[in-house]
Design an enzyme around this catalytic site. Sequence first.
Site, PDB file in Angstrom:
ATOM      1  CB  THR A   1       6.815  22.496 -14.397  1.00  0.00           C
ATOM      2  OG1 THR A   1       7.488  22.512 -15.650  1.00  0.00           O
ATOM      3  CG2 THR A   1       6.407  21.083 -14.038  1.00  0.00           C
TER       4      THR A   1
ATOM      5  CE1 TYR B   1      14.841  16.212 -16.990  1.00  0.00           C
ATOM      6  CE2 TYR B   1      16.700  15.599 -15.603  1.00  0.00           C
ATOM      7  CZ  TYR B   1      16.073  16.520 -16.428  1.00  0.00           C
ATOM      8  OH  TYR B   1      16.663  17.730 -16.671  1.00  0.00           O
TER       9      TYR B   1
ATOM     10  CE  LYS C   1       2.540  11.949 -24.329  1.00  0.00           C
ATOM     11  NZ  LYS C   1       1.085  12.071 -24.011  1.00  0.00           N
TER      12      LYS C   1
END
Length: 323
Positions: free
Chosen positions: A36, A146, A92
């Site tokens: 990202t 998240y 992760k």
Amino acid sequence: MQKVLITGAAGFLGSHLCDRFIKEGFHVIGMDNLITGDLKNIEHLFKLDHFEFYHHDVTKFVHIPGKLDYILHFASPASPIDYLKIPIQTLKVGSLGTHNLLGLAKEKKARILIASTSEVYGDPLVHPQNEEYYGNVNTIGPRGVYDEAKRFQESITMAYHTYHGLETRIARIFNTYGPRMRLNDGRVVPAFIGQALRGEDLTIFGDGKQTRSFCYVDDQVEGIYRLLFSNYIYPVNIGNPDEITIKTFAEEIIKLTETKQKVMYKDLPIDDPMQRQPDISKAKEVLDWEPKVSRSDGMKRTLDYFKGFSKGELEKSEHRDFS
Ligand code: UDP
């Protein structure tokens, strides 16, 4: 010269932190897997002797040769459309990635600061949110990947502190905005500015009565910097308590950009928190910190950044709908 590792270095907050630590005279190692992040955000640093970049995924074993004094773990997707697109990586990097970096910190006897989030409070039932509130999180909702990764991140960080005596710091970061946000990451600030600049109507999700409190990036970086060098080991909220509804915010952006466009309404995404506002008493007390940049100043600076985009870049980053 003190050496700092910043993960998520090519991202929005990570790149601003790289700038700050370079300015303060540190040797900065930036790390990012570029899922990202964008190298454009740190391109200007590559010519410096005291900046290095490692293209690496922190969920794999992390090796840094030589000494290391500080680690700032800012690698993570941080927008709801990213959690939907890359949920496993999101889990992760907050869990396995954090574990690797804690191991590295232990090995190097480095101090580590982890980027936690207001999302640990979920859709909060207490307003404003202080650090003692335990939160209201849907573990299996779209944001769960998240939120739960970040909650685990806080737990494992505290465990390394108590069990291994590691020097740890935990920043709970509330909505932050400014230059270098990804134009198409779906977050409300770049979404509204992008729409206004492209001449599209601004998409309000739900009735727009949900609130957020937006912190300008320079204030955020200052808070994080002070927290790293403080002696406080428990989580600290860092954000701007100036709360606004999304509808009023859309009206502000329309005025600021002088667009002729209007607002349009779309469905509210699942588990979208209704109200969010940090209680920053702790940050004031232990860091002597509070935000200084008003929303109108910060938004002007952010708009100036996005005005620098070419028409092609603006079109390419067409707003992605995730409602
Ligand atoms: N939002 C909106 N229109 C958009 C993008 C977001 O109304 O085009 C709303 C979203 O539903 C949320 C708020 O703006 O209530 C902030 O969204 P963002 O994704 O920036 O952050 P978060 O929800 O994680 O605080």
